[in-house]
Design a protein around this motif. Structure first.
Motif, PDB file in Angstrom:
ATOM      1  N   SER A   1     -32.326   0.607  64.781  1.00 38.12           N
ATOM      2  CA  SER A   1     -32.096  -0.292  63.658  1.00 38.12           C
ATOM      3  C   SER A   1     -32.949  -1.543  63.779  1.00 38.12           C
ATOM      4  CB  SER A   1     -30.615  -0.675  63.594  1.00 38.12           C
ATOM      5  OG  SER A   1     -30.203  -1.305  64.800  1.00 38.12           O
ATOM      6  N   VAL A   2     -33.091  -2.046  64.996  1.00 40.32           N
ATOM      7  CA  VAL A   2     -33.912  -3.238  65.217  1.00 40.32           C
ATOM      8  C   VAL A   2     -35.378  -2.938  64.946  1.00 40.32           C
ATOM      9  CG1 VAL A   2     -34.746  -4.802  67.015  1.00 40.32           C
ATOM     10  CG2 VAL A   2     -32.306  -4.334  66.806  1.00 40.32           C
ATOM     11  N   ALA A   3     -35.852  -1.787  65.380  1.00 46.67           N
ATOM     12  CA  ALA A   3     -37.240  -1.414  65.112  1.00 46.67           C
ATOM     13  C   ALA A   3     -37.488  -1.319  63.618  1.00 46.67           C
ATOM     14  CB  ALA A   3     -37.572  -0.091  65.798  1.00 46.67           C
ATOM     15  N   SER A   4     -36.526  -0.782  62.869  1.00 49.61           N
ATOM     16  CA  SER A   4     -36.670  -0.693  61.416  1.00 49.61           C
ATOM     17  C   SER A   4     -36.777  -2.081  60.802  1.00 49.61           C
ATOM     18  CB  SER A   4     -35.474   0.061  60.822  1.00 49.61           C
ATOM     19  OG  SER A   4     -35.629   0.227  59.430  1.00 49.61           O
ATOM     20  N   LEU A   5     -35.986  -3.017  61.291  1.00 53.07           N
ATOM     21  CA  LEU A   5     -36.063  -4.394  60.803  1.00 53.07           C
ATOM     22  C   LEU A   5     -37.379  -5.048  61.176  1.00 53.07           C
ATOM     23  CD1 LEU A   5     -32.458  -5.564  61.727  1.00 53.07           C
ATOM     24  CD2 LEU A   5     -33.350  -5.246  59.414  1.00 53.07           C
ATOM     25  N   GLN A   6     -37.776  -4.887  62.433  1.00 52.61           N
ATOM     26  CA  GLN A   6     -38.966  -5.556  62.936  1.00 52.61           C
ATOM     27  C   GLN A   6     -40.242  -5.015  62.305  1.00 52.61           C
ATOM     28  OE1 GLN A   6     -39.120  -8.146  64.714  1.00 52.61           O
ATOM     29  NE2 GLN A   6     -41.015  -8.212  65.897  1.00 52.61           N
ATOM     30  N   VAL A   7     -40.318  -3.715  62.105  1.00 52.84           N
ATOM     31  CA  VAL A   7     -41.540  -3.075  61.618  1.00 52.84           C
ATOM     32  C   VAL A   7     -41.589  -3.019  60.098  1.00 52.84           C
ATOM     33  CG1 VAL A   7     -42.890  -0.938  61.633  1.00 52.84           C
ATOM     34  CG2 VAL A   7     -41.790  -1.728  63.731  1.00 52.84           C
TER      35      VAL A   7
ATOM     36  N   ALA B   1     -38.871  -4.383  57.873  1.00 47.55           N
ATOM     37  CA  ALA B   1     -37.924  -5.248  57.164  1.00 47.55           C
ATOM     38  C   ALA B   1     -37.030  -4.402  56.265  1.00 47.55           C
ATOM     39  CB  ALA B   1     -38.645  -6.327  56.353  1.00 47.55           C
ATOM     40  N   ALA B   2     -36.653  -3.243  56.780  1.00 50.40           N
ATOM     41  CA  ALA B   2     -35.861  -2.279  56.016  1.00 50.40           C
ATOM     42  C   ALA B   2     -34.538  -2.030  56.726  1.00 50.40           C
ATOM     43  CB  ALA B   2     -36.619  -0.964  55.863  1.00 50.40           C
ATOM     44  N   PRO B   3     -33.497  -1.697  55.967  1.00 52.31           N
ATOM     45  CA  PRO B   3     -32.208  -1.382  56.587  1.00 52.31           C
ATOM     46  C   PRO B   3     -32.280  -0.093  57.401  1.00 52.31           C
ATOM     47  CG  PRO B   3     -32.159  -0.890  54.237  1.00 52.31           C
ATOM     48  CD  PRO B   3     -33.462  -1.574  54.497  1.00 52.31           C
ATOM     49  N   ASP B   4     -31.212   0.152  58.139  1.00 49.70           N
ATOM     50  CA  ASP B   4     -31.187   1.287  59.063  1.00 49.70           C
ATOM     51  C   ASP B   4     -30.824   2.567  58.311  1.00 49.70           C
ATOM     52  OD1 ASP B   4     -31.277   2.718  61.412  1.00 49.70           O
ATOM     53  OD2 ASP B   4     -29.248   2.145  62.046  1.00 49.70           O
TER      54      ASP B   4
END
Length: 289
Positions: free
Chosen positions: A50-56, A58-61
C-alpha cells in the motif's frame, strides 16, 4: 564503513527468524527512510504494498501498482539498505507463474524476504478485498516461489488473513503453507492471544504478525513464546511524512484552508482520490452479460 551484501542481510534476517525474540519492523519506502531506520537501530524494515502504491502512484491500495514499478522501488532501497527489509509482494502480481517472476525480480532488487498472500486480487467489482483463493492455489504459489528462488537465504513467507475466514480454515491454510516449504507464515487480522494460540499450536516455522498496533497483542514476550518473530505495527512513518509535507508546503504558501486540520489518513484519502477509482470501476467493470 564496509557495506553488507544482500546475502549478508538475508542471513541477518534468517538469524532474526531463528532467535527467541520479537522484532518490530520499520516502514521503509525509499533509500532515505531505509538509511534512517538502520541508523536508529531497527533490525528489519518492510516495504508495504500500500505504501509503494502511494509513493509511486499516489494511488489507493487497489492493486494498481505493477511488478516492475514495485521492483524498481525495492531496487532503490536495496542499493543503500544496511538492514534487511521485507517486501510485501501482495498476491505475487498474478498466478503462480507471475509469482515466479516476482521472486526473480525482488531477489535481484535485494530484499531479504517477501510475503505472498492468498487474497484474491484485484478485487472483483462490487466487493472489497475479502475473498481468498483456494488453499491449493495458495500452496501452488508458495511452491512456485521456492522454485524461482536462486539465493537460498531469501525467505519466502506465506501470508493469509485470519479476519476473513473461520479459525479452522486459518489453521488449515497456515499448516498447508508450512508443509509446502514456506520459511515463515505471515498472519493479518489476529484478534487476540487466544486466536493466536490456536493458530500457532500446529506450526513450527517462525510467525510474522501484521497487528496494526492491536492493543490486545501488545505483549512481545508472550508473542515470542508463540513463535512470533516479526511484528508489523503499520506504516506510521510514511503517513507522518505525508502530513509533514502538507503542513510545510501549506505554511510556505501561507495558506489557511479547510484541510489544515486533517490528519494523515484524511490527507491520504484527499490526495489519492479513491472516489475516482470507484466511479471508473462502476463505469468500466460493472459488466452484465
Amino acid at each position: 564503513m564496509p557495506r553488507a551484501s544482500h546475502t549478508d542481510l538475508r542471513r541477518n534476517f534468517r538469524s532474526l527468524l531463528a532467535s527467541n525474540t520479537c522484532y518490530h519492523t520499520a516502514s521503509v519506502f525509499d533509500p532515505m527512510s531505509a538509511r534512517i531506520a538502520a541508523d536508529l537501530g531497527f533490525e528489519v524494515g518492510i516495504l508495504g504494498g500500500s505504501v509503494a502504491s502511494l509513493q509511486v502512484l499516489a494511488a489507493p491500495d487497489f492493486a494498481l501498482i505493477t511488478l516492475s514499478e514495485f521492483a524498481e522501488q525495492a531496487t532503490r532501497i536495496g542499493r543503500v539498505a544496511q538492514l534487511p527489509f521485507i517486501a510485501d509482494a501482495d498476491h505475487g502480481y498474478g498466478n503462480a507463474l507471475n509469482v515466479m517472476r516476482t521472486v526473480i525480480e525482488l531477489e535481484r532488487a535485494g530484499v531479504a524476504a517477501l510475503t505472498i498472500e492468498d487474497t484474491l486480487l484485484p478485487a472483483q467489482f462490487g466487493r472489497k478485498s475479502t475473498d481468498l483463493i483456494s488453499v491449493a492455489e495458495g500452496v501452488g504459489k508458495i511452491r512456485a516461489a521456492l522454485e524461482a528462488r536462486v539465493d537460498p537465504e531469501l525467505a519466502i513467507i506465506a501470508r493469509t488473513n485470519a479476519a476473513l475466514v473461520p479459525v479452522r480454515e486459518v489453521i488449515n491454510r497456515t499448516q498447508q503453507y508450512q508443509q509446502a516449504g514456506a520459511d515463515g507464515i505471515c498472519i493479518v487480522g489476529v484478534r487476540d492471544f487466544e486466536q493466536l494460540e490456536q493458530i500457532a499450536e500446529g506450526l513450527s516455522v517462525p510467525l510474522m504478525l501484521v497487528t496494526y498496533a492491536n492493543p490486545l497483542l501488545r505483549d512481545d514476550e508472550r508473542m515470542a513464546e508463540l513463535g512470533v518473530r516479526i511484528v508489523v505495527d503499520g506504516h506510521g512513518a510514511y503517513f507522518a511524512a505525508i502530513k509533514a509535507t502538507y503542513d510545510c508546503l501549506r505554511e510556505q504558501r501561507q495558506i489557511v484552508s479547510n484541510t489544515s486540520d486533517l490528519n494523515a489518513t484524511e490527507l491520504t484519502h484527499t490526495y489519492t482520490r479513491p472516489e475516482d477509482y470507484i466511479v471508473w470501476a462502476e463505469e468500466f467493470m460493472n459488466v452484465k452479460e
